[in-house]
Structure formats: C-alpha cells, structure tokens
Design a protein around this motif. Structure first.
Motif, PDB file in Angstrom:
ATOM      1  N   ARG A  49       0.839  -1.215   0.000  1.00  0.00           N
ATOM      2  CA  ARG A  49       0.000   0.000   0.000  1.00  0.00           C
ATOM      3  C   ARG A  49       0.868   1.257   0.000  1.00  0.00           C
ATOM      4  NH1 ARG A  49      -5.428  -0.547   0.506  1.00  0.00           N
ATOM      5  NH2 ARG A  49      -6.213  -2.402   1.568  1.00  0.00           N
ATOM      6  N   ALA A  50       2.011   1.163   0.715  1.00  0.00           N
ATOM      7  CA  ALA A  50       2.903   2.334   0.788  1.00  0.00           C
ATOM      8  C   ALA A  50       3.595   2.598  -0.555  1.00  0.00           C
ATOM      9  CB  ALA A  50       3.954   2.105   1.881  1.00  0.00           C
ATOM     10  N   ASP A  51       3.607   1.594  -1.411  1.00  0.00           N
ATOM     11  CA  ASP A  51       4.285   1.725  -2.710  1.00  0.00           C
ATOM     12  C   ASP A  51       3.288   2.269  -3.736  1.00  0.00           C
ATOM     13  OD1 ASP A  51       6.154   1.377  -4.794  1.00  0.00           O
ATOM     14  OD2 ASP A  51       5.418  -0.651  -5.204  1.00  0.00           O
ATOM     15  N   THR A  52       2.947   3.540  -3.573  1.00  0.00           N
ATOM     16  CA  THR A  52       1.862   4.103  -4.390  1.00  0.00           C
ATOM     17  C   THR A  52       2.226   4.174  -5.869  1.00  0.00           C
ATOM     18  OG1 THR A  52       2.703   6.253  -3.716  1.00  0.00           O
ATOM     19  CG2 THR A  52       0.743   5.467  -2.557  1.00  0.00           C
ATOM     20  N   GLY A  53       3.536   4.210  -6.162  1.00  0.00           N
ATOM     21  CA  GLY A  53       3.963   4.252  -7.571  1.00  0.00           C
ATOM     22  C   GLY A  53       4.043   2.872  -8.213  1.00  0.00           C
ATOM     23  N   GLN A  54       3.656   1.833  -7.486  1.00  0.00           N
ATOM     24  CA  GLN A  54       3.736   0.445  -7.990  1.00  0.00           C
ATOM     25  C   GLN A  54       5.146   0.172  -8.517  1.00  0.00           C
ATOM     26  OE1 GLN A  54       0.735  -1.868  -8.922  1.00  0.00           O
ATOM     27  NE2 GLN A  54      -0.427  -0.751  -7.412  1.00  0.00           N
ATOM     28  N   ASP A  55       6.106   0.527  -7.668  1.00  0.00           N
ATOM     29  CA  ASP A  55       7.522   0.389  -8.012  1.00  0.00           C
ATOM     30  C   ASP A  55       8.026  -1.048  -7.900  1.00  0.00           C
ATOM     31  OD1 ASP A  55       8.842   2.512  -8.924  1.00  0.00           O
ATOM     32  OD2 ASP A  55       9.894   2.987  -7.040  1.00  0.00           O
ATOM     33  N   PHE A  56       7.507  -1.768  -6.911  1.00  0.00           N
ATOM     34  CA  PHE A  56       7.957  -3.146  -6.741  1.00  0.00           C
ATOM     35  C   PHE A  56       7.443  -4.001  -7.884  1.00  0.00           C
ATOM     36  CE2 PHE A  56       8.077  -1.914  -2.129  1.00  0.00           C
ATOM     37  CZ  PHE A  56       9.459  -2.025  -2.002  1.00  0.00           C
ATOM     38  N   LYS A  57       8.374  -4.715  -8.503  1.00  0.00           N
ATOM     39  CA  LYS A  57       7.984  -5.568  -9.635  1.00  0.00           C
ATOM     40  C   LYS A  57       7.699  -6.996  -9.182  1.00  0.00           C
ATOM     41  CE  LYS A  57       8.345  -2.270 -12.539  1.00  0.00           C
ATOM     42  NZ  LYS A  57       7.304  -1.324 -12.119  1.00  0.00           N
ATOM     43  N   ALA A  58       8.234  -7.372  -8.018  1.00  0.00           N
ATOM     44  CA  ALA A  58       7.978  -8.733  -7.539  1.00  0.00           C
ATOM     45  C   ALA A  58       8.043  -8.782  -6.019  1.00  0.00           C
ATOM     46  CB  ALA A  58       8.992  -9.711  -8.124  1.00  0.00           C
ATOM     47  N   VAL A  59       7.220  -9.676  -5.474  1.00  0.00           N
ATOM     48  CA  VAL A  59       7.254  -9.998  -4.048  1.00  0.00           C
ATOM     49  C   VAL A  59       7.754 -11.440  -3.960  1.00  0.00           C
ATOM     50  CG1 VAL A  59       5.811 -10.457  -2.021  1.00  0.00           C
ATOM     51  CG2 VAL A  59       5.340  -8.462  -3.472  1.00  0.00           C
ATOM     52  N   VAL A  60       8.774 -11.666  -3.129  1.00  0.00           N
ATOM     53  CA  VAL A  60       9.340 -13.017  -3.017  1.00  0.00           C
ATOM     54  C   VAL A  60       9.124 -13.532  -1.588  1.00  0.00           C
ATOM     55  CG1 VAL A  60      11.429 -14.431  -3.144  1.00  0.00           C
ATOM     56  CG2 VAL A  60      11.111 -12.527  -4.760  1.00  0.00           C
ATOM     57  N   VAL A  61       8.528 -14.716  -1.505  1.00  0.00           N
ATOM     58  CA  VAL A  61       8.225 -15.306  -0.203  1.00  0.00           C
ATOM     59  C   VAL A  61       8.649 -16.780  -0.217  1.00  0.00           C
ATOM     60  CG1 VAL A  61       6.368 -15.895   1.409  1.00  0.00           C
ATOM     61  CG2 VAL A  61       6.224 -13.781   0.103  1.00  0.00           C
ATOM     62  N   VAL A  62       9.286 -17.211   0.876  1.00  0.00           N
ATOM     63  CA  VAL A  62       9.598 -18.642   1.033  1.00  0.00           C
ATOM     64  C   VAL A  62       8.399 -19.281   1.736  1.00  0.00           C
ATOM     65  CG1 VAL A  62      11.159 -20.318   2.090  1.00  0.00           C
ATOM     66  CG2 VAL A  62      12.079 -18.163   1.178  1.00  0.00           C
ATOM     67  N   HIS A  63       7.790 -20.265   1.089  1.00  0.00           N
ATOM     68  CA  HIS A  63       6.599 -20.887   1.684  1.00  0.00           C
ATOM     69  C   HIS A  63       6.946 -21.598   2.980  1.00  0.00           C
ATOM     70  CE1 HIS A  63       3.146 -24.047   1.288  1.00  0.00           C
ATOM     71  NE2 HIS A  63       2.808 -23.064   2.093  1.00  0.00           N
ATOM     72  N   ASN A  64       7.911 -22.504   2.910  1.00  0.00           N
ATOM     73  CA  ASN A  64       8.307 -23.252   4.105  1.00  0.00           C
ATOM     74  C   ASN A  64       9.794 -22.996   4.322  1.00  0.00           C
ATOM     75  OD1 ASN A  64       7.634 -25.432   6.137  1.00  0.00           O
ATOM     76  ND2 ASN A  64       9.319 -26.428   5.077  1.00  0.00           N
ATOM     77  N   GLU A  65      10.102 -22.181   5.329  1.00  0.00           N
ATOM     78  CA  GLU A  65      11.510 -21.813   5.556  1.00  0.00           C
ATOM     79  C   GLU A  65      12.206 -23.008   6.216  1.00  0.00           C
ATOM     80  OE1 GLU A  65      14.839 -20.749   5.585  1.00  0.00           O
ATOM     81  OE2 GLU A  65      13.868 -18.904   4.901  1.00  0.00           O
ATOM     82  N   THR A  66      13.043 -23.655   5.428  1.00  0.00           N
ATOM     83  CA  THR A  66      13.651 -24.920   5.856  1.00  0.00           C
ATOM     84  C   THR A  66      14.641 -24.732   7.002  1.00  0.00           C
ATOM     85  OG1 THR A  66      13.595 -25.330   3.479  1.00  0.00           O
ATOM     86  CG2 THR A  66      14.476 -27.073   4.834  1.00  0.00           C
ATOM     87  N   SER A  67      15.168 -23.514   7.156  1.00  0.00           N
ATOM     88  CA  SER A  67      16.126 -23.300   8.242  1.00  0.00           C
ATOM     89  C   SER A  67      15.449 -23.096   9.595  1.00  0.00           C
ATOM     90  CB  SER A  67      17.010 -22.090   7.926  1.00  0.00           C
ATOM     91  OG  SER A  67      16.230 -20.916   7.849  1.00  0.00           O
ATOM     92  N   THR A  68      14.145 -22.838   9.582  1.00  0.00           N
ATOM     93  CA  THR A  68      13.474 -22.541  10.863  1.00  0.00           C
ATOM     94  C   THR A  68      12.237 -23.392  11.127  1.00  0.00           C
ATOM     95  OG1 THR A  68      11.963 -20.898   9.915  1.00  0.00           O
ATOM     96  CG2 THR A  68      14.129 -20.097  10.619  1.00  0.00           C
ATOM     97  N   GLY A  69      11.671 -23.981  10.075  1.00  0.00           N
ATOM     98  CA  GLY A  69      10.434 -24.763  10.266  1.00  0.00           C
ATOM     99  C   GLY A  69       9.212 -23.880  10.424  1.00  0.00           C
ATOM    100  N   ALA A  70       9.198 -22.714   9.775  1.00  0.00           N
ATOM    101  CA  ALA A  70       8.015 -21.828   9.806  1.00  0.00           C
ATOM    102  C   ALA A  70       7.396 -21.782   8.402  1.00  0.00           C
ATOM    103  CB  ALA A  70       8.418 -20.427  10.252  1.00  0.00           C
ATOM    104  N   THR A  71       6.089 -21.970   8.344  1.00  0.00           N
ATOM    105  CA  THR A  71       5.381 -21.997   7.062  1.00  0.00           C
ATOM    106  C   THR A  71       4.531 -20.740   6.924  1.00  0.00           C
ATOM    107  OG1 THR A  71       5.247 -24.397   7.270  1.00  0.00           O
ATOM    108  CG2 THR A  71       3.854 -23.400   5.597  1.00  0.00           C
TER     109      THR A  71
END
Ligand SMILES: Cc1ncc(COP(=O)(O)O)c(C=O)c1O
Length: 394
Positions: free
Chosen positions: A127-149
């Motif tokens: 929402r703060a990116d009013t200029g739609q500057d971000f071209k991609a959002v990257v998310v790790v579904h299941n973080e293998t180093s911590t066990g958080a999904t």
C-alpha cells in the motif's frame, strides 16, 4: 560400524524410495530420440498436478538455487525493485543474495526467524508503494532453516487488497508435495522447487511453474539469461525435448515418484504430513524443549527445528546421534548454528520412521547430557496412534 539403513532425517535431501531408485537404474537413452520425448512429455504434463496448476512447468538440470535464479532472470530487469521477506537462511542465501548479484534493487523486510511472513506486513508495504515500483514480491513458503510456514493464500489476498501489480514468486522447495500448495488458486506467478524434498528424488532437478502473467513479464524483461531462458526451454519441451542435455535418469525417477504421489493422492499426503508435524511437536513439548517457530499455526509439517537449552550445542548432539545411531539430523544454519537441530519428517516416510527418528533423538539427548523430560517418544506414539485413520480422499 553401522548396520541396517542410515536414517537420513535432515529436511532434504530426503530418503529416496526403493521404487524410485529402481526406476533410475536404467541404461541412459538418447535424449534426442523418441523414447526420451515420450517420457519427457508425460512427466512435464503429470508434474503439473503436484503444483496444482494447469499451466506450464519447466524442469532444469539444477539445484533449487538454480530455479530461484531462473525465476528472477526470466521475469525482471536489472535495477527492478523487489520485495523479499526475511524468514531465515534461505530467504537470504537463495533469494536476497541471488537477486542482488543479478543487479536487482532489493528491499529485504526484516523478520525474526521464528515466524512466517506476516500478510499484514505485505499489505502495508505494498500500500505504501503508491507508484507500484515493486515488480515482484518473493516469499519462502516453508523456511527450511526454521520450520516456519507462511500462509501463501493470505499473502495473495493481502496483495490483492493492496491492488498491487507485483508478481508473486514463491519458494516451495521444501513444501511442494508435503504441505498444501496451490499455484493456480493462489495466483502464484512463479513457483520454485527442487527434486530432493517432497518429490522424493535425489538432488539435481529445479522446477519453475509459470503463470500467464509471468510469461508476459518475460517478454519485457531485459535480464541477461541463456541457460535459464524459459522461452527456449518451453519451445523445445513442446516436442518433448530440451535445449541442452537433460538429467535423463532423474526424469525416470520423477516419473516413478509422480506415480507414487498419484497412487496415494496429494490430499492424503498432506494429511499424513499433518500427523507427523503434530506428533513431532507433541514429542518436543513433552521433552520440555522449545520449538523454534513460535506461532502454532505456522509450525511446519515438513520439519521441526528444536532449540537447545542454554549452554548446550546442537551440533555436539547431532554428532553423538550420528555416531551412535547412524542418523543425520539437520544442522542450524546462519544465526541458528549450534542453537537448533532440525528433524526432517517429509518425503518417503511412515509412522515407524518417525517413531525411530524421535527415539534416536531421545536417546541422543540422554547420552549428550542435555536436560530434558522423558516421555517425548511416548507422546508422539500416542499422537500417531490416535490419528491413524482411513485416507481422507481415495
Ligand atoms: C527453502 C529453500 N530454498 C532454497 C534452497 C536452496 O536449494 P538448493 O540447495 O537445492 O540449491 C533450499 C535448500 O534446502 C531450501 O530449503
């Protein structure tokens, strides 16, 4: 000297089933011949089911990191802004570092390593990116180093609420085939995975499932790419071929693994994984030890990272368990080195594999002089026994 089978209970590479090992043990065939084309076409078609997509999936002869690079190199241009959420070691090493080396402008949103990504934070940032500057959002579904999904469906809803046009790129390397993941329904643009976890194969294949929006982004992306180029791959795949030499025998293995996944049914696999997650957590709680992921609804069903009590080193414990019981457990990565050990409970796995794994850990805790309460394995067995049932979906 050790007898019997080694217990490979790291969160990937996972144990490869005998059926898959036998399927791989074939003479290598001509990768430009008709037998290969038939195998490859079938595998490329059937693998879509595991991603829950009807769109294209490409398979690289690569590790998971290669398929992360492919996702970025095909959709973005040098200097593009990308929003990457810190969840642990892999959000950093596989994503932030790769993106920076490719010349992308990365905004790395700090996270605690004890939680998944907050959908509210995604929404606020976009929402703060009013200029739609971000071209991609990257998310790790299941973080293998911590066990958080992370709840990807909620991340997608947050992006839609913010009416942001960024691509959603998801690392499903340690979740695909283990934890419910819906590429189409959740409008994921690129799903990235590797062969060595829920797909029950040896390492060596990297995958990208690609949305129509990601394919369109490729057309305007100016990132230099050659090996990773989707276009050449998709064109060759139409007739069952590759632009270079494919990992022929790993595709035989994938064919057999897909057969096994289809026989059991994806939903049944997810339900089975839920039982392993619940039983492992019951065990750790009964030991009186702490699970690294502090949010119950984000605790992973593919692995559990366990925190060591103050003054005790996780790698010493892992060393004792390897020496005495021939079992490998996952090490703590990055800032968690020595502080946690990770129990992998994904891939080719059953109730007694879990019982054996947790028994090895409980004996190891005792031998290492780690303060804990006995009864963890009993708690896990009770959890497993109480949830044995018919398949949810036949
Ligand atoms: C979530 C996640 N992302 C990325 C990677 C990197 O994959 P690879 O080691 O196959 O290159 C891994 C590896 O374990 C992972 O678990």
């Amino acid at each position: 000297m050790h007898t019997g089978r080694h217990f490979l209970q790291i969160p990937g590479p996972t144990n490869v089933p005998d059926r898959v090992l036998r399927a791989m043990a074939q003479p290598v065939i001509d990768h430009r011949g008709p037998e290969f084309a038939a195998l490859s076409k079938e595998v490329l078609h059937r693998v879509r089911g595991v991603f829950q997509t009807t769109g294209p999936v490409v398979i690289f002869p690569s590790s998971g990191t290669g398929s992360c690079e492919a996702a970025l190199a095909n959709t973005l241009s040098p200097g593009d802004r990308v929003l990457i959420f810190e969840t642990g070691w892999f959000s950093h090493i596989a994503w932030r570092r790769t993106a920076e080396k490719l010349g992308l402008s990365v905004e790395y949103v700090p996270g605690s390593w004890r939680r998944g990504v907050s959908p509210a934070e995604v929404e606020a940032r976009l929402r703060a990116d009013t200029g739609q500057d971000f071209k991609a959002v990257v998310v790790v579904h299941n973080e293998t180093s911590t066990g958080a999904t992370t709840r990807i469906s909620e991340v997608r809803k947050a992006m839609n609420r913010a009416r942001h046009s960024a691509l959603l790129i998801v690392d499903a390397i340690s979740s695909l085939g283990s934890i419910d993941f819906r590429h189409d329904e959740w409008e994921v643009d690129v799903t990235v995975t590797g062969s060595q976890k829920g797909l029950m194969l040896p390492p060596g294949l990297g995958f990208n499932a690609i949305s129509a929006k990601a394919l369109a982004a490729r057309k305007v992306s100016t990132m230099p790419r050659s090996y990773w180029d989707w276009e050449e791959m998709l064109k060759a795949n139409e007739s069952g071929f590759y632009p270079y030499t494919p990992a022929t025998n790993l595709l035989y293995a994938l064919h057999e693994a897909l057969q096994m996944i289809e026989e059991e049914g994806l939903q049944n696999i997810f339900a089975r994984q839920e039982r392993y997650g619940a039983a492992t957590r019951a065990c750790v709680r009964a030991w009186g030890l702490e699970i690294l992921c502090e949010e119950p609804q984000e605790q992973s069903n593919a692995l559990t990272a366990v925190m060591m009590p103050e003054g005790h080193n996780a790698d010493r414990l892992r060393g004792i368990i390897l020496e005495k019981f021939d079992m490998s457990l996952g090490t703590g990565l990055g800032q968690m080195a020595g502080k946690v050990f990770r129990i992998g409970h994904l891939g080719a796995f059953n109730d007694l594999t879990l019982a054996g794994t947790l028994s090895g850990v409980e004996m190891g805790l005792e031998l290492a002089g780690v303060p804990f309460k006995k009864g963890g394995v009993q708690a896990a067995l009770a959890s497993l026994a109480s949830s044995v049932g018919e398949p949810v979906i036949s």
